[in-house]
Design a protein around this motif. Structure first.
Motif, PDB file in Angstrom:
ATOM      1  N   ALA A 152       0.828  -1.211   0.000  1.00  0.00           N
ATOM      2  CA  ALA A 152       0.000   0.000   0.000  1.00  0.00           C
ATOM      3  C   ALA A 152       0.857   1.253   0.000  1.00  0.00           C
ATOM      4  O   ALA A 152       0.537   2.249  -0.661  1.00  0.00           O
ATOM      5  N   VAL A 153       1.982   1.195   0.732  1.00  0.00           N
ATOM      6  CA  VAL A 153       2.909   2.332   0.763  1.00  0.00           C
ATOM      7  C   VAL A 153       3.631   2.478  -0.568  1.00  0.00           C
ATOM      8  O   VAL A 153       3.733   3.577  -1.131  1.00  0.00           O
ATOM      9  N   ASP A 154       4.160   1.373  -1.094  1.00  0.00           N
ATOM     10  CA  ASP A 154       4.904   1.424  -2.359  1.00  0.00           C
ATOM     11  C   ASP A 154       4.023   1.919  -3.516  1.00  0.00           C
ATOM     12  O   ASP A 154       4.488   2.654  -4.393  1.00  0.00           O
ATOM     13  N   LEU A 155       2.765   1.499  -3.520  1.00  0.00           N
ATOM     14  CA  LEU A 155       1.840   1.902  -4.582  1.00  0.00           C
ATOM     15  C   LEU A 155       1.191   3.262  -4.316  1.00  0.00           C
ATOM     16  O   LEU A 155       0.504   3.790  -5.188  1.00  0.00           O
ATOM     17  N   ARG A 156       1.402   3.779  -3.106  1.00  0.00           N
ATOM     18  CA  ARG A 156       0.839   5.068  -2.682  1.00  0.00           C
ATOM     19  C   ARG A 156      -0.684   5.082  -2.821  1.00  0.00           C
ATOM     20  O   ARG A 156      -1.292   6.037  -3.283  1.00  0.00           O
ATOM     21  N   ILE A 157      -1.287   3.995  -2.369  1.00  0.00           N
ATOM     22  CA  ILE A 157      -2.739   3.875  -2.427  1.00  0.00           C
ATOM     23  C   ILE A 157      -3.440   4.922  -1.559  1.00  0.00           C
ATOM     24  O   ILE A 157      -4.448   5.498  -1.987  1.00  0.00           O
ATOM     25  N   PRO A 158      -2.947   5.220  -0.345  1.00  0.00           N
ATOM     26  CA  PRO A 158      -3.613   6.274   0.437  1.00  0.00           C
ATOM     27  C   PRO A 158      -3.662   7.608  -0.305  1.00  0.00           C
ATOM     28  O   PRO A 158      -4.688   8.308  -0.285  1.00  0.00           O
ATOM     29  N   ASP A 159      -2.588   7.965  -0.998  1.00  0.00           N
ATOM     30  CA  ASP A 159      -2.569   9.217  -1.753  1.00  0.00           C
ATOM     31  C   ASP A 159      -3.558   9.175  -2.917  1.00  0.00           C
ATOM     32  O   ASP A 159      -4.192  10.191  -3.247  1.00  0.00           O
ATOM     33  N   ALA A 160      -3.690   7.995  -3.535  1.00  0.00           N
ATOM     34  CA  ALA A 160      -4.638   7.859  -4.641  1.00  0.00           C
ATOM     35  C   ALA A 160      -6.069   8.108  -4.163  1.00  0.00           C
ATOM     36  O   ALA A 160      -6.840   8.821  -4.816  1.00  0.00           O
ATOM     37  N   THR A 198     -18.805  -3.872  -7.879  1.00  0.00           N
ATOM     38  CA  THR A 198     -17.899  -2.997  -8.643  1.00  0.00           C
ATOM     39  C   THR A 198     -18.012  -1.543  -8.222  1.00  0.00           C
ATOM     40  O   THR A 198     -17.257  -0.702  -8.679  1.00  0.00           O
ATOM     41  N   ASP A 199     -18.992  -1.274  -7.341  1.00  0.00           N
ATOM     42  CA  ASP A 199     -19.256   0.103  -6.930  1.00  0.00           C
ATOM     43  C   ASP A 199     -18.740   0.393  -5.518  1.00  0.00           C
ATOM     44  O   ASP A 199     -19.095   1.394  -4.918  1.00  0.00           O
ATOM     45  N   VAL A 200     -17.909  -0.510  -4.962  1.00  0.00           N
ATOM     46  CA  VAL A 200     -17.356  -0.326  -3.614  1.00  0.00           C
ATOM     47  C   VAL A 200     -16.471   0.915  -3.593  1.00  0.00           C
ATOM     48  O   VAL A 200     -15.644   1.122  -4.488  1.00  0.00           O
ATOM     49  N   HIS A 201     -16.658   1.734  -2.571  1.00  0.00           N
ATOM     50  CA  HIS A 201     -15.824   2.917  -2.393  1.00  0.00           C
ATOM     51  C   HIS A 201     -14.908   2.697  -1.183  1.00  0.00           C
ATOM     52  O   HIS A 201     -15.373   2.349  -0.095  1.00  0.00           O
ATOM     53  N   TYR A 202     -13.620   2.904  -1.410  1.00  0.00           N
ATOM     54  CA  TYR A 202     -12.639   2.757  -0.338  1.00  0.00           C
ATOM     55  C   TYR A 202     -12.320   4.126   0.244  1.00  0.00           C
ATOM     56  O   TYR A 202     -12.155   5.101  -0.478  1.00  0.00           O
ATOM     57  N   LYS A 203     -12.237   4.169   1.585  1.00  0.00           N
ATOM     58  CA  LYS A 203     -11.961   5.418   2.276  1.00  0.00           C
ATOM     59  C   LYS A 203     -10.779   5.251   3.226  1.00  0.00           C
ATOM     60  O   LYS A 203     -10.428   4.134   3.616  1.00  0.00           O
ATOM     61  N   LEU A 204     -10.194   6.376   3.596  1.00  0.00           N
ATOM     62  CA  LEU A 204      -9.053   6.366   4.507  1.00  0.00           C
ATOM     63  C   LEU A 204      -9.521   6.161   5.946  1.00  0.00           C
ATOM     64  O   LEU A 204     -10.616   6.565   6.323  1.00  0.00           O
TER      65      LEU A 204
END
Length: 354
Positions: free
Chosen positions: A30-38, A89-95
């Motif tokens: 998650a860090v390497d892909l910078r998913i939180p920033d995305a 397919t409509d799942v929303h991911y949040k921080l």
């Protein structure tokens, strides 16, 4: 006779523990892909497609990204909720509060320290504990040396990862000192000079000098550790070995330093710190920020207890270790100090005033 239910529950727990390293691996991903920033760039809520686009995932890997996000959600790194259509397919991911610590734009981002802690070299070293305990050829070597044939410092030079390590320590120091200055600023009351022993590039000293402009701060560390350190107002960098000499000051600060050594070496360092203290009143002291394994927690605080003991095992790599209160007390008395005060912080470390 053990029931089937008990047997299978035991197997479940065994598998859970055996695969704990996978938690570390997906967090590092998650860090390497910078998913939180995305997710942050998408306004704080993003679909799988949004994330895949933001981090440039190959089309053939999108289904695997879903599996990664599922794991990260179950681990509490992200939240997942259904969108308006209620479809998969409509799942929303949040921080979450945890993943917000991984945002690159934050002054206290913890992404760099994750990269230091979740390091393949460290995992390989820890997998050699059995050999380290039993092979007499390994008796004089650190765990890291048994696994890799060289010291951690030699590997750092070989791999060119000193910069990554420094950035990781800086990220940890910034968040930690923000808490210390906000909630425990009284420990610096009356102090006019301070030495941050083992302070590398000075993130801790910088935070103190900024919050308390009247305190003159000195960072003491080995020559290679302070190479490339930035110029910081009211902070002086001194190359030296704290086993031999510590510049005079009201306070000597040791943040995450004594855990690098066994007790006999810690007892050698502490008298150098004691000699350096110029004030014999209440402001003259050594301040240690480190783990006190058994202090300030209830039996029910499993997360805190596990984090502390895992850090203790982690420090075996370099033949260091964390300590409980009695072990700390022993080295303080052997080093010539009379008293100490432990203040637990929110988190897994404590402030020890000696």
């Amino acid at each position: 006779m053990v029931s089937t239910e008990v047997l299978l529950q035991a197997q479940l727990e065994l598998y859970h523990h055996a695969m704990a390293y996978v938690k570390s691996a997906v967090l590092r991903a998650a860090v390497d892909l910078r998913i939180p920033d995305a997710i942050h760039r998408c306004g704080g809520a993003a679909t799988l497609s949004d994330i895949a686009t933001e981090i440039s995932v190959q089309p053939t890997k999108v289904s695997h990204l879903r599996r990664l996000m599922c794991a990260l959600t179950i681990l509490g790194i992200f939240l997942a909720g259904q969108g308006h259509n209620g479809e998969a397919t409509d799942v929303h991911y949040k921080l979450t509060s945890v993943s917000r610590l991984l945002l690159e734009g934050s002054s206290c981002t913890q992404s760099p320290i994750v990269c230091v802690l979740v390091d393949p070299l460290s995992l390989t070293a820890l997998c050699s504990i059995g050999e380290w305990f039993t092979d007499e050829r390994a008796s004089a070597l650190t765990l890291f040396e048994v696994a890799h044939g060289c010291t951690r410092e030699e590997m750092t030079v070989k791999k060119g990862t000193r910069g990554m390590f420094n950035v990781g320590m800086i990220s940890d120091s910034r968040l930690l000192m923000e808490t210390v200055i906000k909630d425990h600023r009284n420990i610096f009351e009356g102090v006019s000079t301070l030495v941050d022993a083992g302070g590398a590039h000075g993130a801790t000293a910088e935070a103190i000098a900024k919050a308390f402009p009247h305190i003159k701060c000195t960072v003491l560390d080995l020559p290679h550790a302070i190479v490339g350190a930035p110029a910081i107002g009211n902070v002086e960098f001194v190359a030296g070995d704290l086993f031999e000499y510590v510049p005079p000051a009201d306070v000597v600060l040791l943040k995450w330093v004594l855990c690098l050594w066994q007790d006999e070496d810690a007892v050698k360092v502490l008298p150098r710190c004691k000699e350096a203290i110029t004030s014999r009143d209440a402001r003259g002291k050594v301040i240690i920020v480190d783990v006190v394994i058994d202090f300030g927690m209830s039996q029910d605080d499993v997360l805190l207890r596990e984090t502390r003991v895992l850090f203790d095992v982690q420090m075996m790599r370099v033949d260091g270790g964390e300590r409980d209160e009695q072990q700390w007390r022993k080295i303080f008395l052997e080093a010539g100090f009379r008293d100490y005060k432990i203040t637990p912080m929110l988190g897994f470390r404590s402030i020890v005033e000696v």
